[in-house]
Design a protein around this motif. Structure first.
Motif, PDB file in Angstrom:
ATOM      1  N   GLY A 434       0.850  -1.193   0.000  1.00 47.53           N
ATOM      2  CA  GLY A 434       0.000   0.000   0.000  1.00 47.53           C
ATOM      3  C   GLY A 434       0.876   1.229   0.000  1.00 47.53           C
ATOM      4  O   GLY A 434       1.759   1.393  -0.850  1.00 47.53           O
ATOM      5  N   GLU A 435       0.685   2.122   0.956  1.00 45.38           N
ATOM      6  CA  GLU A 435       1.497   3.336   1.057  1.00 45.38           C
ATOM      7  C   GLU A 435       2.662   3.156   2.019  1.00 45.38           C
ATOM      8  O   GLU A 435       3.407   4.105   2.273  1.00 45.38           O
ATOM      9  CB  GLU A 435       0.609   4.498   1.532  1.00 45.38           C
ATOM     10  CG  GLU A 435      -0.512   4.843   0.551  1.00 45.38           C
ATOM     11  CD  GLU A 435      -1.347   6.007   1.039  1.00 45.38           C
ATOM     12  OE1 GLU A 435      -1.118   6.461   2.182  1.00 45.38           O
ATOM     13  OE2 GLU A 435      -2.231   6.465   0.290  1.00 45.38           O
ATOM     14  N   LYS A 436       2.826   1.945   2.531  1.00 43.06           N
ATOM     15  CA  LYS A 436       3.890   1.693   3.506  1.00 43.06           C
ATOM     16  C   LYS A 436       5.044   0.952   2.863  1.00 43.06           C
ATOM     17  O   LYS A 436       4.862   0.141   1.951  1.00 43.06           O
ATOM     18  CB  LYS A 436       3.342   0.888   4.688  1.00 43.06           C
ATOM     19  CG  LYS A 436       2.247   1.630   5.452  1.00 43.06           C
ATOM     20  CD  LYS A 436       1.692   0.773   6.580  1.00 43.06           C
ATOM     21  CE  LYS A 436       0.592   1.525   7.333  1.00 43.06           C
ATOM     22  NZ  LYS A 436       0.032   0.696   8.414  1.00 43.06           N
ATOM     23  N   THR A 437       6.237   1.212   3.399  1.00 40.67           N
ATOM     24  CA  THR A 437       7.453   0.549   2.932  1.00 40.67           C
ATOM     25  C   THR A 437       8.155  -0.053   4.123  1.00 40.67           C
ATOM     26  O   THR A 437       8.293   0.597   5.173  1.00 40.67           O
ATOM     27  CB  THR A 437       8.397   1.538   2.245  1.00 40.67           C
ATOM     28  OG1 THR A 437       7.728   2.126   1.126  1.00 40.67           O
ATOM     29  CG2 THR A 437       9.650   0.830   1.769  1.00 40.67           C
ATOM     30  N   GLY A 438       8.620  -1.314   3.992  1.00 44.30           N
ATOM     31  CA  GLY A 438       9.290  -1.953   5.112  1.00 44.30           C
ATOM     32  C   GLY A 438       9.976  -3.214   4.672  1.00 44.30           C
ATOM     33  O   GLY A 438      10.171  -3.455   3.463  1.00 44.30           O
ATOM     34  N   PHE A 439      10.342  -4.060   5.660  1.00 43.07           N
ATOM     35  CA  PHE A 439      11.120  -5.256   5.379  1.00 43.07           C
ATOM     36  C   PHE A 439      10.370  -6.503   5.865  1.00 43.07           C
ATOM     37  O   PHE A 439       9.751  -6.501   6.924  1.00 43.07           O
ATOM     38  CB  PHE A 439      12.482  -5.185   6.078  1.00 43.07           C
ATOM     39  CG  PHE A 439      13.372  -4.119   5.527  1.00 43.07           C
ATOM     40  CD1 PHE A 439      14.341  -4.436   4.556  1.00 43.07           C
ATOM     41  CD2 PHE A 439      13.268  -2.795   5.936  1.00 43.07           C
ATOM     42  CE1 PHE A 439      15.173  -3.458   4.034  1.00 43.07           C
ATOM     43  CE2 PHE A 439      14.095  -1.820   5.415  1.00 43.07           C
ATOM     44  CZ  PHE A 439      15.040  -2.135   4.455  1.00 43.07           C
ATOM     45  N   ILE A 440      10.477  -7.561   5.036  1.00 46.43           N
ATOM     46  CA  ILE A 440       9.912  -8.865   5.363  1.00 46.43           C
ATOM     47  C   ILE A 440      10.987  -9.911   5.117  1.00 46.43           C
ATOM     48  O   ILE A 440      11.758  -9.808   4.158  1.00 46.43           O
ATOM     49  CB  ILE A 440       8.668  -9.176   4.526  1.00 46.43           C
ATOM     50  CG1 ILE A 440       7.555  -8.150   4.809  1.00 46.43           C
ATOM     51  CG2 ILE A 440       8.152 -10.588   4.791  1.00 46.43           C
ATOM     52  CD1 ILE A 440       6.323  -8.331   3.942  1.00 46.43           C
ATOM     53  N   LYS A 441      11.030 -10.946   5.954  1.00 45.35           N
ATOM     54  CA  LYS A 441      12.015 -12.018   5.734  1.00 45.35           C
ATOM     55  C   LYS A 441      11.776 -12.625   4.366  1.00 45.35           C
ATOM     56  O   LYS A 441      10.637 -13.001   4.000  1.00 45.35           O
ATOM     57  CB  LYS A 441      11.898 -13.068   6.808  1.00 45.35           C
ATOM     58  CG  LYS A 441      12.380 -12.607   8.181  1.00 45.35           C
ATOM     59  CD  LYS A 441      12.365 -13.732   9.193  1.00 45.35           C
ATOM     60  CE  LYS A 441      13.412 -14.774   8.822  1.00 45.35           C
ATOM     61  NZ  LYS A 441      13.543 -15.814   9.856  1.00 45.35           N
ATOM     62  N   THR A 442      12.838 -12.725   3.613  1.00 42.20           N
ATOM     63  CA  THR A 442      12.741 -13.215   2.234  1.00 42.20           C
ATOM     64  C   THR A 442      12.140 -14.613   2.170  1.00 42.20           C
ATOM     65  O   THR A 442      11.323 -14.931   1.304  1.00 42.20           O
ATOM     66  CB  THR A 442      14.126 -13.212   1.556  1.00 42.20           C
ATOM     67  OG1 THR A 442      14.687 -11.896   1.651  1.00 42.20           O
ATOM     68  CG2 THR A 442      14.034 -13.644   0.108  1.00 42.20           C
ATOM     69  N   ALA A 443      12.515 -15.466   3.134  1.00 44.35           N
ATOM     70  CA  ALA A 443      12.034 -16.855   3.129  1.00 44.35           C
ATOM     71  C   ALA A 443      10.519 -16.938   3.251  1.00 44.35           C
ATOM     72  O   ALA A 443       9.883 -17.905   2.767  1.00 44.35           O
ATOM     73  CB  ALA A 443      12.680 -17.632   4.284  1.00 44.35           C
ATOM     74  N   LEU A 444       9.917 -15.930   3.856  1.00 39.43           N
ATOM     75  CA  LEU A 444       8.469 -15.942   4.036  1.00 39.43           C
ATOM     76  C   LEU A 444       7.719 -15.516   2.795  1.00 39.43           C
ATOM     77  O   LEU A 444       6.500 -15.652   2.717  1.00 39.43           O
ATOM     78  CB  LEU A 444       8.063 -15.032   5.209  1.00 39.43           C
ATOM     79  CG  LEU A 444       8.667 -15.404   6.572  1.00 39.43           C
ATOM     80  CD1 LEU A 444       8.230 -14.401   7.632  1.00 39.43           C
ATOM     81  CD2 LEU A 444       8.247 -16.809   6.992  1.00 39.43           C
ATOM     82  N   LEU A 445       8.460 -15.003   1.802  1.00 39.83           N
ATOM     83  CA  LEU A 445       7.826 -14.536   0.562  1.00 39.83           C
ATOM     84  C   LEU A 445       7.992 -15.530  -0.575  1.00 39.83           C
ATOM     85  O   LEU A 445       7.436 -15.348  -1.663  1.00 39.83           O
ATOM     86  CB  LEU A 445       8.427 -13.179   0.148  1.00 39.83           C
ATOM     87  CG  LEU A 445       8.247 -12.037   1.163  1.00 39.83           C
ATOM     88  CD1 LEU A 445       8.981 -10.798   0.695  1.00 39.83           C
ATOM     89  CD2 LEU A 445       6.776 -11.760   1.401  1.00 39.83           C
ATOM     90  N   GLN A 446       8.771 -16.571  -0.344  1.00 37.10           N
ATOM     91  CA  GLN A 446       9.035 -17.557  -1.421  1.00 37.10           C
ATOM     92  C   GLN A 446       8.068 -18.731  -1.363  1.00 37.10           C
ATOM     93  O   GLN A 446       7.516 -19.037  -0.326  1.00 37.10           O
ATOM     94  CB  GLN A 446      10.483 -18.059  -1.322  1.00 37.10           C
ATOM     95  CG  GLN A 446      11.488 -16.950  -1.583  1.00 37.10           C
ATOM     96  CD  GLN A 446      12.919 -17.418  -1.398  1.00 37.10           C
ATOM     97  OE1 GLN A 446      13.180 -18.414  -0.750  1.00 37.10           O
ATOM     98  NE2 GLN A 446      13.867 -16.696  -2.010  1.00 37.10           N
TER      99      GLN A 446
END
Length: 446
Positions: A434-446
């Motif tokens: 959305g309008e937010k920017t941040g970090f997520i663990k890469t392994a959780l996106l694969q």
């Protein structure tokens, strides 16, 4: 103490009487205004006015006089009853004399050695009443045999000298006297106060004997004689009349009010104590149940070892708060295993969750090549293409910077889309949500 003037007298004050000839004025007032006073207690308030009236004054009592005469005639015609013996037992006269002397002084400790039992309520009543009494005079004891060989029913005649009256008030009180340890004592279970308050259980045979005694012709005759003397004294002394009609009723009414308030407070304190005890018992039971549950868990628990450096989480999911870590080879206790997660006791009683795949029943021989990696991820994460749009497979946390201790910005729920800005070797990917920017663990996106 029982009747403080006469078992048979009637108060000639402005109080009405009920069908039994008992005064009702103060009683009705107390019923309306006082909390937790029993009907027996209300009767006690009026003890001093000689409530067991058997004589006649005017039309309202004419029927009662006729009934009394008929009862007496029947008794006299049916059987011969034991006659009174006046002052026939010096020991009994001495006992009654000591009793009234202690009563006039309000000495309840002394009274307790002469009469038993004396309740706290009766002690309080004695203290209130005795403050108006100067002394008891001309005591005489009319005795009849009790239910056993060493027991007696005693009608004690006395004359009360009130402190503010010149004329004495004749009175009559019934006692039940027995022997204990070779000496006579007053069995106060059958005294007027306890009989009316009904605080104690009594012997049914003795109670029946006393009831029969009260109807015997010579007993009724003595009551009538004392009644007449009392009425003459009452008419002759205005101060005596004022004490009996005003001061004593007011004083005893206030006493009764105090007793009622004390009873109410005691009841409230009792209920509060019971509630506190109940709560404490429930808490203790809960604590015991938890301890038993914990003991049962520990009894069925198994020792396991961390096969990597692994996170311990507050709940059984990868996005839950990290509350600790297990180093490679560290020992812990597994309490439960479910859905790929193990609930462990990892810090002397503190519990948390670890993915079961990173725990072993056997001691690991060597650390993995990447022992410092976050063992909650199954394999090193691959970089994601910049600008790619990814649909979250499960709920993940968007953080302000790389690191699981970093501030949480938002939660991306399963099915929602995020856009990759850049993947980093540290295993984190910068994304826009959305309008937010941040970090997520890469392994959780694969």
């Amino acid at each position: 103490m029982g009747s403080q003037t006469n078992d048979s007298n009637k108060n000639n004050s402005n109080m009405n009487t009920d069908n039994n000839g008992n005064p009702t004025g103060i009683m009705e007032f107390c019923k309306k205004h006082f909390y937790h006073i029993t009907s027996a207690a209300l009767f006690i308030i009026l003890i001093f006015v000689l409530v067991k009236y058997t004589g006649n004054t005017d039309g309202a009592d004419g029927k009662k006089e006729t009934e009394t005469q008929e009862t007496q005639a029947v008794l006299e015609s049916t059987e011969t009853v034991e006659e009174y013996q006046k002052d026939a037992y010096p020991e009994i006269n001495k006992l009654i004399g000591k009793y009234y002397k202690a009563f006039a002084k309000g000495n309840t400790d002394k009274l307790a050695t002469l009469a038993d039992p004396i309740s706290e309520a009766e002690k309080s009543y004695i203290a209130e009443f005795s403050q108006y009494v100067e002394e008891y005079r001309n005591i005489a004891c009319y005795t009849k045999k009790g239910i056993s060989e060493d027991s007696f029913i005693v009608s004690a005649y006395m004359e009360i000298k009130f402190k503010e009256a010149d004329t004495v008030a004749p009175g009559l009180e019934t006692f039940y006297i027995e022997k204990k340890d070779g000496a006579y004592y007053i069995n106060n279970l059958y005294g007027m106060f306890n009989s009316e308050m009904e605080e104690y259980d009594v012997d049914a045979d003795i109670a029946a004997l006393l009831s029969e005694f009260s109807q015997q012709p010579d007993v009724v005759k003595l009551q009538t004689e004392v009644q007449q003397k009392y009425e003459e004294a009452f008419a002759a002394d205005e101060n005596l009349k004022n004490i009996v009609e005003t001061k004593l009723p007011d004083s005893i009414t206030l006493w009764a009010y105090g007793q009622a308030e004390a009873a109410k407070k005691a009841e409230e304190e009792k209920l509060a104590a019971e509630e506190a005890a109940k709560k404490a018992a429930e808490e203790e039971a809960k604590k015991k149940e938890e301890e038993e549950k914990k003991a049962a868990e520990l009894a069925s628990a198994v020792v396991v070892y961390a096969t990597d450096k692994v996170n311990v989480r507050a709940e059984a999911n990868e996005t839950s708060e990290i509350i600790g870590k297990l180093e490679f080879g560290s020992q812990t206790t597994r309490l439960e295993e479910k859905d790929g997660w193990s609930r462990v006791d990892y810090n002397g009683g503190q519990q948390g969750y670890v993915k079961s795949e990173f725990l072993s029943l056997e001691v690991p021989q060597a650390p993995p090549e990447n022992a410092d990696a976050d063992a909650q991820q199954e394999a090193p994460a691959k970089s994601l293409a910049e600008g790619s749009v990814i649909t979250a497979k499960e709920s993940v946390i968007l953080r302000k910077s790389m690191g699981e201790d970093s501030e949480k910005i938002a939660t991306v729920f399963a099915g929602e889309k995020i856009t990759v800005i850049m993947s980093y070797a540290e295993g984190w990917t910068k994304v826009s949500y959305g309008e937010k920017t941040g970090f997520i663990k890469t392994a959780l996106l694969q």
